[in-house]
Design an enzyme around this catalytic site. Structure first.
Site, mmCIF file in Angstrom:
data_model
loop_
_atom_site.group_PDB
_atom_site.id
_atom_site.type_symbol
_atom_site.label_atom_id
_atom_site.label_comp_id
_atom_site.label_asym_id
_atom_site.label_seq_id
_atom_site.Cartn_x
_atom_site.Cartn_y
_atom_site.Cartn_z
ATOM 1 C CG ASP A 90 -0.288 -10.647 -3.752
ATOM 2 O OD1 ASP A 90 0.501 -9.781 -3.299
ATOM 3 O OD2 ASP A 90 -1.292 -10.729 -4.452
HETATM 4 C C1 BGC Z 1 -0.265 -7.143 -3.894
HETATM 5 C C2 BGC Z 1 1.213 -7.144 -4.764
HETATM 6 C C3 BGC Z 1 2.102 -7.087 -3.966
HETATM 7 C C4 BGC Z 1 2.740 -6.749 -2.777
HETATM 8 C C5 BGC Z 1 2.932 -6.370 -2.160
HETATM 9 C C6 BGC Z 1 0.116 -7.318 -2.537
HETATM 10 O O1 BGC Z 1 -1.646 -6.284 -2.185
HETATM 11 O O2 BGC Z 1 -0.610 -7.643 -4.515
HETATM 12 O O3 BGC Z 1 1.546 -7.342 -6.334
HETATM 13 O O4 BGC Z 1 3.712 -7.349 -4.686
HETATM 14 O O5 BGC Z 1 0.597 -6.459 -1.706
HETATM 15 O O6 BGC Z 1 3.567 -4.797 -1.908
#
Ligand code: BGC
Length: 756
Positions: free
Chosen positions: A231
């Protein structure tokens, strides 16, 4: 390994391999020009594209390109419609191909442990089977267009509170049955190109360095072929991540991650083999994505908007419809109240925030179906929680003049978002107040809700209709109009329980935890598993939803009365539309194990189907259940295990509306290893007839002629038998007044272990 990738790997330096495992920017992987390795591009996800050509961020702050905003997962889950999720996936796949996106960052299958999680709107359900079935179809849909997905957030990311540092403490059985189960089927059946590891820790280890999760379970046990991406910002120590099975770090850590990998390899702390394995997995997907690029130049925006409307309409849940206040007729006199009717809330905040092509407003869409100007009053301000006397007064004035009032209410943006959790189930007080005030002058009130997760409804008994619209995407306004007028017959059913009050929720006492630790002490009793077992009356139960027509269930027939855990059980039933109009029905199959020796929920969802029926039409619905429908995760053998016995097959229109029941006998083919010790309770040995027989044999051998034996032979001594049940073997020495010695008891233990 594909020859091309094998050749490339053999030519790559440690530095280049480390580079391939490190993001190059916010959304792109690294290209290595020397070896003609291209970059690929990722975009959020999950219910639309948030593609950012420049000024990237992961919180949805900067503008992204225009895209279609489909309903969010908390809405689409209520469709219980696998085909619909597949279609939505295909549409997103087309859009991704058009925009040059290789991987869509979704779907999110985290379980709704608490209704307070700020990100529940992006997740499907409190039930792992429903979440995984729908996500499987979504992934298949996207990937059928040659675009990858990222199944997220693996694992146990069930709250936003301290999401980057919190340690989710979960016992093994709960982890397997509830939290991992939501991912398992998707991985096994749809092979998402990537899986995104969560920010949090799981049982003490960062998800981004969790070898057991990322390698032992995901890759080895479930057979995941793609790569794991962090993530955004989830990496703790990059070298540990590589060793654990986290192949790609995102976004770019500006050389830090790469350096950590190189240093660790040079210092001998990370094997080059681990790095090779990681680079190979990334390369495979990079080339797969490039090979699957099409020269798709455009998708049909109007068609996708239409699809978004269909999905929204098939997902909305009619919660109350007293005296058939709905559907409305075009000729009736009614008015619309509530700021949401003109300023819709149709998506959630954070990384999934889409920049929509078009936004349909319920007010305008309803107005299209009637002649003249639809009366409207704002009723409350979305920017504040304070009552506005003027707004209320003009709304009441309107309500006095019309037969029916449609009030739009729900949660404003600031109430729920990625990044923080809610602390109440209440909607803003000014909206509750408005509803109460309107009810003083007009009893024919229908409330249409826009919210990402459950709310409480203090006015529920007084209003006549409630339509749960969830966050219905850019075409949600039209979908509401379709349902209000009956152009679409509502068929959504709740994918989560609405509790009467927050403290009824099973996680209530332990959510969101203390400092950086959250203990999942309610265990497997999540959502309806708890409410049903504890007999707590919810506001609306899991699986609940009304229709404008009625369905009759009959003739449940199991094809076999008895199966082993290696066989499948086929069954069928009939469902008839007994009403006057066409409709769709969600048929739910729960399994209950009334005589289990392990602790189990009262019932668990094991299958479901959505069918469409013309008025008067009857259809046969067929289901097939395999071992998993009857199994629990047995931590003694680290595997799914079915206890021999009778299981009830419950067919319901909701978790609290079971219409048909039949019983099947399931026989286990797996012998649980017996591990007898001097501390084994006698009742545990005599629980089955074989154990009873052998133990009696041992007793007569060792206690022959003793007073205890005489008493035991007196069958009427129920008290003695009851006491013996919870007596460990070692107590026989004392109880027999020394007739059996400790040495002999150890001999008995040996014999039990050899013979049972
Ligand atoms: C989120 C993800 C997301 C990623 C990219 C993170 O803060 O938890 O779900 O895909 O950012 O934007």
């Amino acid at each position: 390994m594909n020859q091309k990738i094998k050749d490339l790997l053999s030519q790559m330096t440690v530095e280049e391999k480390a580079e391939i495992c490190s993001g190059a920017s916010w959304w792109k992987t690294a290209a290595i020009d020397r070896l003609e390795i291209p970059e690929i591009m990722m975009s959020d996800g999950p219910h639309g594209l948030r593609t950012q050509p420049d000024d990237a961020d992961h919180l949805g702050i900067n503008e992204s390109i225009k895209a279609i905003c489909f309903p969010t997962a908390s809405a689409t889950a209520c469709s219980w419609d696998r085909n619909l999720l597949n279609k939505m996936g295909e549409a997103l796949g087309e859009e991704a191909q058009t925009e040059g996106v290789h991987i869509l960052l979704g779907p999110g299958v985290n379980i709704k442990r608490s209704p307070l999680c700020g990100r529940n709107f992006e997740y499907f359900s409190e039930d792992p089977l429903l979440a995984s079935e729908l996500a499987t179809e979504f992934v298949k849909g996207v990937q059928s267009l040659g675009v990858g997905t990222s199944l997220k957030h693996f694992a146990a990311n069930n709250q936003e509170h301290r999401r980057l540092t919190v340690d989710a403490q979960i016992d093994e059985r709960t982890l397997r049955e509830i939290y991992l189960s939501a991912f398992e089927k998707v991985v096994k059946e749809a092979q998402p190109w990537t899986v995104m590891c969560a920010y949090n820790k799981v049982n003490g280890t960062h998800a981004s360095e969790h070898k057991r999760l990322l390698t032992d379970i995901l890759k080895e046990e479930w057979g995941h072929q793609g790569f794991v991406v962090s993530d955004w910002g989830a990496v703790n120590y990059r070298d540990k991540g590589i060793a654990a099975g986290l192949e790609l770090e995102m976004p770019s850590s500006h050389g830090d991650g790469k350096k950590a990998i190189i240093d660790a390899v040079e210092a001998g702390n990370l094997s080059e083999d681990s790095l090779n394995r990681a680079a190979e997995r990334v390369l495979k997907i990079v080339f797969k994505a490039i090979e699957n690029e099409t020269d798709y130049l455009n998708y049909n925006k109007d068609q996708h908007h239409k699809l978004a409307r269909e999905i929204a309409a098939d997902s909305m849940v009619l919660l109350k419809n007293k005296n058939q206040i709905l559907p409305l007729s075009e000729k009736e006199s009614f008015g619309v109240v509530g700021a949401f009717a003109k300023k819709p809330r149709f998506q959630g905040g954070g990384s999934s925030h889409i920049n929509p092509y078009q936004i349909d407003k319920a007010y305008e869409e309803i107005n299209k179906f009637i002649e003249g100007e639809l009366p409207y009053a704002e009723g409350y301000s979305l920017e504040s929680d304070q009552d506005d006397a003027k707004l209320i007064a003009s709304a009441k004035e309107l309500a006095e003049k019309v037969e029916k009032v449609i009030i739009f209410a729900g949660l404003p943006d600031r109430y729920e978002s990625e990044g923080y959790d809610r602390d109440t189930l209440a909607i803003p007080p000014n909206q509750n107040r408005l509803i109460e005030e309107i009810l003083e002058v007009n009893k024919n009130v229908v409330v249409v809700l826009s919210n990402g997760s459950p709310i409480i409804m203090p006015w529920l008994d007084k209003v006549k209709g409630v339509l749960e619209g969830y966050l219905a995407g850019q075409a949600g306004g039209g979908a509401v109009a379709d349902i209000l007028f009956g152009h679409v017959n509502p068929s959504g059913k709740l994918a989560e329980t609405f509790p009467q009050k927050l403290s009824d929720n099973p996680s209530y006492l332990f959510f969101p935890g203390e400092k950086d630790t959250v203990e999942y002490r309610e265990g497997i009793f999540v959502g309806y598993r708890y409410y049903d077992s504890k007999k707590v009356e919810p506001l609306f139960p899991f699986g609940y939803g009304l229709s404008y027509t009625d369905f009759e269930y009959s003739d449940l027939k199991l094809m076999k009365q008895e199966i082993t855990d290696k066989e499948t059980l086929n069954l069928r039933l009939k469902v008839k539309n007994t009403g006057e109009i066409y409709g769709k029905e969600v048929i739910q199959l729960y399994v209950s194990d009334p005589e289990s020796t392990v602790i189990k929920p009262a019932k668990e969802l094991k299958e479901f189907a959505k069918i469409e029926l013309e008025p008067g039409q009857e259809k046969i619905v067929e289901f097939e259940l395999d071992k998993r429908a009857f199994a629990y995760y047995n931590t003694e053998i680290d595997d799914w295990y079915v206890e021999s016995g009778d299981y009830e097959i419950l067919i319901g229109a909701s978790s609290r509306d079971i219409r048909l029941v039949e019983t099947v006998k399931v026989k286990s083919t797996v012998e649980l290893p017996n591990q007898y010790t001097i501390n084994t309770n006698i009742g545990d040995i005599t629980a089955n007839p074989e154990g009873q027989k052998y133990f009696n044999q041992l007793l007569s051998e060792y206690l022959k002629g003793s007073e205890l034996m005489e008493r035991l032979e007196n069958r009427d001594d129920e008290m003695l038998e009851a006491m013996l049940k919870y007596m460990p073997l070692r107590s026989l020495a004392m109880f027999s007044e020394g007739v059996v010695s400790r040495e002999e008891i150890e001999e008995m233990v040996d014999k039990l272990n050899k013979n049972l």
